[in-house]
Design an enzyme around this catalytic site. Structure first.
Site, PDB file in Angstrom:
ATOM      1  N   ASN A  18      19.481   5.212   4.609  1.00  0.00           N
ATOM      2  CA  ASN A  18      18.998   4.523   3.405  1.00  0.00           C
ATOM      3  C   ASN A  18      19.794   4.866   2.153  1.00  0.00           C
ATOM      4  OD1 ASN A  18      17.120   2.516   2.738  1.00  0.00           O
ATOM      5  ND2 ASN A  18      15.702   3.983   1.860  1.00  0.00           N
ATOM      6  N   THR A  25      12.015   7.838   9.606  1.00  0.00           N
ATOM      7  CA  THR A  25      10.930   6.866   9.573  1.00  0.00           C
ATOM      8  C   THR A  25      11.272   5.548  10.264  1.00  0.00           C
ATOM      9  OG1 THR A  25      11.636   6.050   7.401  1.00  0.00           O
ATOM     10  CG2 THR A  25      10.004   7.830   7.440  1.00  0.00           C
ATOM     11  N   TYR A  39       8.358  16.131   3.277  1.00  0.00           N
ATOM     12  CA  TYR A  39       9.323  15.389   2.467  1.00  0.00           C
ATOM     13  C   TYR A  39       8.555  14.691   1.358  1.00  0.00           C
ATOM     14  CZ  TYR A  39      13.401  12.369   1.476  1.00  0.00           C
ATOM     15  OH  TYR A  39      14.466  11.738   0.880  1.00  0.00           O
ATOM     16  N   ARG A  94       8.169   5.213  -1.135  1.00  0.00           N
ATOM     17  CA  ARG A  94       8.984   4.025  -0.868  1.00  0.00           C
ATOM     18  C   ARG A  94       9.391   3.933   0.601  1.00  0.00           C
ATOM     19  NH1 ARG A  94      13.923   6.530  -0.786  1.00  0.00           N
ATOM     20  NH2 ARG A  94      13.942   8.502  -1.918  1.00  0.00           N
ATOM     21  N   TYR A 143      13.280   0.251   6.477  1.00  0.00           N
ATOM     22  CA  TYR A 143      14.705  -0.066   6.450  1.00  0.00           C
ATOM     23  C   TYR A 143      15.206  -0.119   7.892  1.00  0.00           C
ATOM     24  CZ  TYR A 143      15.450   4.946   7.335  1.00  0.00           C
ATOM     25  OH  TYR A 143      15.423   6.206   7.870  1.00  0.00           O
ATOM     26  N   ARG A 166       7.203  16.321  11.163  1.00  0.00           N
ATOM     27  CA  ARG A 166       7.542  15.983   9.786  1.00  0.00           C
ATOM     28  C   ARG A 166       6.427  15.146   9.178  1.00  0.00           C
ATOM     29  NH1 ARG A 166      12.681  12.368   7.540  1.00  0.00           N
ATOM     30  NH2 ARG A 166      13.259  13.773   5.836  1.00  0.00           N
ATOM     31  N   ASP A 178      22.331  15.913   6.886  1.00  0.00           N
ATOM     32  CA  ASP A 178      21.540  14.679   6.766  1.00  0.00           C
ATOM     33  C   ASP A 178      22.266  13.485   7.395  1.00  0.00           C
ATOM     34  OD1 ASP A 178      19.136  13.331   6.050  1.00  0.00           O
ATOM     35  OD2 ASP A 178      20.106  12.449   4.312  1.00  0.00           O
ATOM     36  N   HIS A 229      19.660  19.788   9.598  1.00  0.00           N
ATOM     37  CA  HIS A 229      18.967  18.552   9.231  1.00  0.00           C
ATOM     38  C   HIS A 229      19.904  17.373   9.468  1.00  0.00           C
ATOM     39  CE1 HIS A 229      15.801  16.228   7.054  1.00  0.00           C
ATOM     40  NE2 HIS A 229      16.825  15.395   6.912  1.00  0.00           N
ATOM     41  N   CYS A 230      19.666  16.657  10.549  1.00  0.00           N
ATOM     42  CA  CYS A 230      20.440  15.458  10.872  1.00  0.00           C
ATOM     43  C   CYS A 230      19.559  14.549  11.719  1.00  0.00           C
ATOM     44  CB  CYS A 230      21.740  15.824  11.593  1.00  0.00           C
ATOM     45  SG  CYS A 230      21.505  16.906  13.024  1.00  0.00           S
TER      46      CYS A 230
END
Length: 289
Positions: free
Chosen positions: A250, A73, A153, A126, A45, A120, A245, A27-28
């Site tokens: 964020n 996102t 998620y 948020r 963001y 995904r 990650d 997961h990256c």
């Protein structure tokens, strides 16, 4: 880059834990560079650029062999940066995309050829605007034809209302970041036990034992997250995977040292067999078989 956005750690430490041969950072992300792959206008963001070259450099430095790159996102449904990274990595990377409901099978097959193996669905309120469940189900019907899976998620407080929808999905499901539990409640709290029960009763569901830096209240060294990760590794040894990650999108409280995140692994997977399943066997079966 947003004023309150922290850039990734410029000089991570060399981990003391040596991952087993063939280990996968499952997961990256890659971000930009923005002048080549612009960020989505509707993003919540704006990150710092984190191009593929930096990701591959980190992969080698930490002692990993492969990456699973997940669309974030800030790039929306524009997967060009992801596809570019997958093509550059060859067989050393696989991808998880974010797609629009009107995507056609020809485009999906092209993405499959580049190494995409899943999509995904993001329910973190948020980060994304609400999407009707019917839209997600229509995407699921398409990607099922390619044998892809779905990464979901969400945050723990939203799980109960999502369970009926999750049970409708026709593919393997992989839950991000331990289901985002509230670690102040403890791993025996009914909220986390609800998540455990969901995994126990649905053998098509996997979980990522990732992101102690997001879940912690205590901060480094993330001891308050250890019981959650360890329980998942113990109970679902053939359905759990791990990732950094990177570049930690964020994050606003602290920016983790990726070497220290690797050193978190033996705290949740203490035995060599658990470590090999978490880092090699499971991600290879899910993404490379």
């Amino acid at each position: 880059m947003d004023a309150d956005y922290l850039p990734f750690h410029p000089n991570p430490s060399k981990p003391t834990f040596v991952p087993p041969a063939g280990a996968v950072d499952a997961h990256c992300h890659v971000f930009g560079p923005a002048d080549t792959f612009p960020y989505a206008p509707q993003r919540k963001y704006t990150p710092c650029d984190a191009p593929k070259e930096k990701l591959f450099e980190l992969r080698d430095f930490l002692g990993f062999e492969r990456n699973v790159i997940v669309q974030a996102t800030c790039h929306g449904n524009d997967n060009r940066a992801l596809i570019d990274a997958l093509r550059a990595a060859g067989d050393k990377a696989r991808g998880v995309a974010s797609v629009a409901p009107d995507i056609g099978m020809d485009e999906l097959r092209t993405m499959n050829d580049a190494g995409v193996r899943g999509v995904r669905f993001n329910f973190v309120k948020r980060l994304v605007d609400a999407t009707p469940k019917e839209v997600f189900l229509s995407i699921a019907e398409k990607i099922e034809q390619l044998g892809w899976h779905i990464v979901v998620y969400f945050e723990a407080q939203d799980l109960e209302e999502l369970i009926p929808f999750l049970k409708q999905l026709p593919t393997t499901i992989v839950v991000d970041h331990m289901g985002r539990p509230d670690v102040t409640k403890g791993a025996d709290h009914p909220d986390f036990q609800r998540f455990i029960a969901l995994l126990e009763n649905n053998e098509n569901m996997w979980v990522k034992a990732t992101c102690p830096e997001r879940l912690t209240v205590q901060g480094p060294d993330y001891s308050d997250v250890v019981p959650f990760g360890r329980k998942l590794v113990e109970k679902f040894p053939d359905r759990v995977i791990w990732g950094t990650d990177w570049p930690h999108p964020n994050m606003k409280s602290h920016m983790p040292d990726d070497g220290k995140l690797v050193d978190f692994i033996p705290r949740i997977a203490p035995t060599p067999d658990q470590q090999k399943a978490l880092l090699v066997d499971n991600p290879m079966r899910l993404y490379w078989s």
